[in-house]
Design a protein around this motif. Structure first.
Motif, mmCIF file in Angstrom:
data_model
loop_
_atom_site.group_PDB
_atom_site.id
_atom_site.type_symbol
_atom_site.label_atom_id
_atom_site.label_comp_id
_atom_site.label_asym_id
_atom_site.label_seq_id
_atom_site.Cartn_x
_atom_site.Cartn_y
_atom_site.Cartn_z
ATOM 1 N N PHE A 9 -2.164 -23.274 13.593
ATOM 2 C CA PHE A 9 -1.582 -22.956 12.219
ATOM 3 C C PHE A 9 -2.650 -22.347 11.430
ATOM 4 C CE2 PHE A 9 1.983 -26.497 12.566
ATOM 5 C CZ PHE A 9 2.976 -25.419 12.645
ATOM 6 N N MET A 10 -3.812 -22.926 11.341
ATOM 7 C CA MET A 10 -5.166 -22.257 10.561
ATOM 8 C C MET A 10 -5.436 -21.071 11.282
ATOM 9 S SD MET A 10 -6.597 -22.431 7.899
ATOM 10 C CE MET A 10 -6.395 -23.943 7.116
ATOM 11 N N LEU A 11 -5.455 -21.064 12.295
ATOM 12 C CA LEU A 11 -5.698 -19.972 13.127
ATOM 13 C C LEU A 11 -4.908 -18.793 12.870
ATOM 14 C CD1 LEU A 11 -7.260 -21.154 16.528
ATOM 15 C CD2 LEU A 11 -8.616 -20.791 14.398
ATOM 16 N N GLU A 12 -3.734 -18.995 12.945
ATOM 17 C CA GLU A 12 -2.681 -17.935 12.806
ATOM 18 C C GLU A 12 -2.787 -17.439 11.373
ATOM 19 O OE1 GLU A 12 -0.850 -16.305 14.158
ATOM 20 O OE2 GLU A 12 -0.520 -17.321 16.132
ATOM 21 N N PHE A 13 -2.886 -18.494 10.263
ATOM 22 C CA PHE A 13 -3.231 -17.991 8.829
ATOM 23 C C PHE A 13 -4.471 -17.130 8.760
ATOM 24 C CE2 PHE A 13 -5.331 -18.766 5.000
ATOM 25 C CZ PHE A 13 -4.722 -18.665 3.753
ATOM 26 N N LEU A 14 -5.538 -17.407 9.332
ATOM 27 C CA LEU A 14 -6.756 -16.679 9.242
ATOM 28 C C LEU A 14 -6.603 -15.225 9.910
ATOM 29 C CD1 LEU A 14 -9.572 -19.131 10.060
ATOM 30 C CD2 LEU A 14 -8.832 -18.340 7.878
ATOM 31 N N ARG A 15 -5.884 -15.040 11.088
ATOM 32 C CA ARG A 15 -5.383 -13.896 11.803
ATOM 33 C C ARG A 15 -4.652 -13.189 10.595
ATOM 34 N NH1 ARG A 15 -1.818 -11.843 15.642
ATOM 35 N NH2 ARG A 15 -0.302 -13.602 15.680
ATOM 36 N N GLY A 16 -3.701 -13.724 10.050
ATOM 37 C CA GLY A 16 -2.705 -13.000 9.053
ATOM 38 C C GLY A 16 -3.494 -12.241 7.877
ATOM 39 N N VAL A 17 -4.462 -13.253 7.303
ATOM 40 C CA VAL A 17 -5.566 -12.682 6.468
ATOM 41 C C VAL A 17 -6.272 -11.339 6.844
ATOM 42 C CG1 VAL A 17 -7.348 -13.149 4.585
ATOM 43 C CG2 VAL A 17 -5.534 -14.947 5.121
ATOM 44 N N SER A 18 -7.039 -11.501 7.870
ATOM 45 C CA SER A 18 -7.768 -10.227 8.507
ATOM 46 C C SER A 18 -6.908 -9.249 8.832
ATOM 47 C CB SER A 18 -8.524 -10.835 9.699
ATOM 48 O OG SER A 18 -7.803 -11.208 10.872
ATOM 49 N N GLY A 19 -5.714 -9.411 9.632
ATOM 50 C CA GLY A 19 -4.620 -8.301 9.784
ATOM 51 C C GLY A 19 -4.322 -7.514 8.498
ATOM 52 N N MET A 20 -4.146 -8.373 7.545
ATOM 53 C CA MET A 20 -3.388 -7.736 6.326
ATOM 54 C C MET A 20 -4.582 -6.505 5.819
ATOM 55 S SD MET A 20 -1.477 -6.380 4.412
ATOM 56 C CE MET A 20 0.178 -7.421 4.894
ATOM 57 N N LEU A 21 -5.935 -7.297 5.705
ATOM 58 C CA LEU A 21 -6.928 -6.468 5.134
ATOM 59 C C LEU A 21 -7.270 -5.126 5.712
ATOM 60 C CD1 LEU A 21 -9.547 -9.276 4.152
ATOM 61 C CD2 LEU A 21 -8.044 -8.218 2.756
ATOM 62 N N GLY A 22 -6.942 -5.373 7.255
ATOM 63 C CA GLY A 22 -7.325 -4.381 8.150
ATOM 64 C C GLY A 22 -6.286 -3.090 7.990
ATOM 65 N N ILE A 23 -4.854 -3.773 7.971
ATOM 66 C CA ILE A 23 -3.911 -2.716 7.539
ATOM 67 C C ILE A 23 -4.036 -1.969 6.383
ATOM 68 C CG2 ILE A 23 -1.415 -2.700 7.091
ATOM 69 C CD1 ILE A 23 -0.972 -4.688 9.170
ATOM 70 N N LEU A 24 -4.432 -2.705 5.323
ATOM 71 C CA LEU A 24 -4.526 -1.971 3.876
ATOM 72 C C LEU A 24 -5.883 -1.006 3.950
ATOM 73 C CD1 LEU A 24 -3.682 -4.963 1.689
ATOM 74 C CD2 LEU A 24 -2.336 -2.924 1.861
ATOM 75 N N CYS A 25 -6.746 -1.188 4.825
ATOM 76 C CA CYS A 25 -7.952 -0.404 4.910
ATOM 77 C C CYS A 25 -7.566 0.789 5.313
ATOM 78 C CB CYS A 25 -8.887 -1.268 5.459
ATOM 79 S SG CYS A 25 -9.841 -2.186 4.334
ATOM 80 N N ILE A 26 -6.605 0.537 6.555
ATOM 81 C CA ILE A 26 -6.140 1.784 7.461
ATOM 82 C C ILE A 26 -5.299 2.849 6.546
ATOM 83 C CG2 ILE A 26 -4.317 2.330 9.155
ATOM 84 C CD1 ILE A 26 -5.584 -0.040 10.783
ATOM 85 N N ASN A 27 -4.387 2.167 5.812
ATOM 86 C CA ASN A 27 -3.679 3.063 4.653
ATOM 87 C C ASN A 27 -4.448 3.891 3.774
ATOM 88 O OD1 ASN A 27 -0.660 2.461 5.259
ATOM 89 N ND2 ASN A 27 -1.200 0.401 5.217
ATOM 90 N N TRP A 28 -5.568 3.015 3.223
ATOM 91 C CA TRP A 28 -6.498 3.860 2.446
ATOM 92 C C TRP A 28 -7.152 5.014 3.102
ATOM 93 C CZ3 TRP A 28 -11.746 3.750 2.675
ATOM 94 C CH2 TRP A 28 -12.446 4.113 1.630
ATOM 95 N N LEU A 29 -7.537 4.780 4.327
ATOM 96 C CA LEU A 29 -8.217 5.750 5.151
ATOM 97 C C LEU A 29 -7.035 7.109 5.406
ATOM 98 C CD1 LEU A 29 -10.586 3.696 7.687
ATOM 99 C CD2 LEU A 29 -11.303 4.803 5.717
ATOM 100 N N ALA A 30 -6.175 6.504 5.950
ATOM 101 C CA ALA A 30 -5.075 7.545 6.092
ATOM 102 C C ALA A 30 -4.848 8.344 4.706
ATOM 103 C CB ALA A 30 -3.786 6.876 6.604
ATOM 104 N N ALA A 31 -4.651 7.678 3.633
ATOM 105 C CA ALA A 31 -4.433 8.375 2.343
ATOM 106 C C ALA A 31 -5.706 9.417 2.155
ATOM 107 C CB ALA A 31 -4.168 7.544 1.428
ATOM 108 N N GLY A 32 -6.715 8.963 2.629
ATOM 109 C CA GLY A 32 -7.875 9.701 2.125
ATOM 110 C C GLY A 32 -8.122 10.899 2.771
ATOM 111 N N VAL A 33 -7.436 11.083 4.083
ATOM 112 C CA VAL A 33 -7.832 12.139 5.163
ATOM 113 C C VAL A 33 -6.582 12.982 5.142
ATOM 114 C CG1 VAL A 33 -9.448 11.223 6.174
ATOM 115 C CG2 VAL A 33 -7.335 10.756 7.251
ATOM 116 N N SER A 34 -5.647 12.727 4.580
ATOM 117 C CA SER A 34 -4.337 13.303 4.502
ATOM 118 C C SER A 34 -4.375 14.511 3.605
ATOM 119 C CB SER A 34 -3.066 12.533 4.266
ATOM 120 O OG SER A 34 -2.648 11.516 4.790
#
Length: 276
Positions: free
Chosen positions: A177-202
């Motif tokens: 349960f804890m490992l899945e929680f940590l995976r979720g936190v890191s996954g969301m931070l990565g997705i939001l960074c990706i969205n920010w980068l995509a917006a920056g080069v559009s």
């Protein structure tokens, strides 16, 4: 949206999405636990259809759109071609592919849960809900990171992702349960960074084209890693997930190298953040 507000808007979108995902994870686990698989699947499809129908009815009433004041250039094809030729665009595409390429999760992790840990479908559903809860927490955390360390949020996301992936080397029935929680936190931070980068080069006027192209890169990375991961897990690593975790963390770590190249280019939202 004003560029400085984009991280917060992205966070709000994902908070709503993963709040619903938590509920659906629990509900799906309960259905699989208490009902026959085929009946549970039919009920899940029925509930999904009803919710989708409600969304179709509510959306035209609640959502209002307006024509964009930004007009495409007269030569849209040439503009799109220039977008694809931009070095910054391909740096972001490479970052997104390396981030999304994770052969350890998906089929190998599911088999680890079912065959290795012998978890019930109910517990697996709860694990998925824990992952979604981590994503929800990550959506709350990202604006805070953006506010206080706007130039380091990508490094933080990469480091946390590598750490959370390697932590699955310690996977057992007491910590999933804890490992899945940590995976979720890191996954969301990565997705939001990706969205920010995509917006920056559009490019202006081609935001939809550029974003759709980069989302396609993300999907390619996810699908190829799923296929490769399942093959390696079954035919090469003899149902062991640990080598896949090492591969996944290594590929994610290459995002550090790509991020170094980012420092040689100024994204339009970096300029806006600094001016604010």
């Amino acid at each position: 949206y004003p560029p400085r507000l984009i991280p917060y808007v992205f966070s709000l979108h994902f908070i709503a999405y993963y709040s619903a995902s938590i509920c659906s994870g629990f509900a799906g686990g309960q259905l699989c636990h208490h009902l026959e698989p085929l009946l549970a699947l039919k009920i899940a499809f029925l509930v999904s259809a009803i919710v989708s129908a409600l969304a179709a009815v509510i959306t035209p009433v609640c959502v209002r759109t307006r024509d964009s004041a930004n007009k495409l250039s007269t030569n849209t094809f040439a503009s799109a071609l220039n977008c694809l030729k931009a070095k910054e665009f391909w740096l972001v595409a490479a970052f997104i592919y390396c981030w999304s390429f994770n052969p350890a999760f998906g089929t190998p992790l599911f088999f680890e849960y079912t065959r290795g840990l012998k978890l019930s479908q109910n517990l697996i559903g709860q694990a998925n809900a824990s992952y979604s809860f981590g994503m929800l927490v990550g959506a709350f955390v990202y604006p805070i990171i953006w506010k206080y360390t706007p130039k380091h949020q990508i490094k933080i996301a990469i480091a946390l992702s590598v750490t959370s992936t390697l932590s699955f080397l310690l996977l057992d029935s007491s910590n999933f349960f804890m490992l899945e929680f940590l995976r979720g936190v890191s996954g969301m931070l990565g997705i939001l960074c990706i969205n920010w980068l995509a917006a920056g080069v559009s490019p202006k006027g081609l935001e939809t084209f550029a974003t759709a192209t980069l989302i396609g890169v993300y999907n390619i990375g996810t699908q190829t890693s799923g296929i490769i991961g399942a093959h390696l897990y079954s035919n090469v690593f003899h149902n062991s997930i640990n080598p896949l975790l090492l591969i996944a963390s290594s590929v994610t770590a290459t995002c550090f190298l790509i991020q170094i190249l980012f420092s040689r280019h100024t994204f339009k939202y970096d300029q806006d953040s600094e001016s604010k």
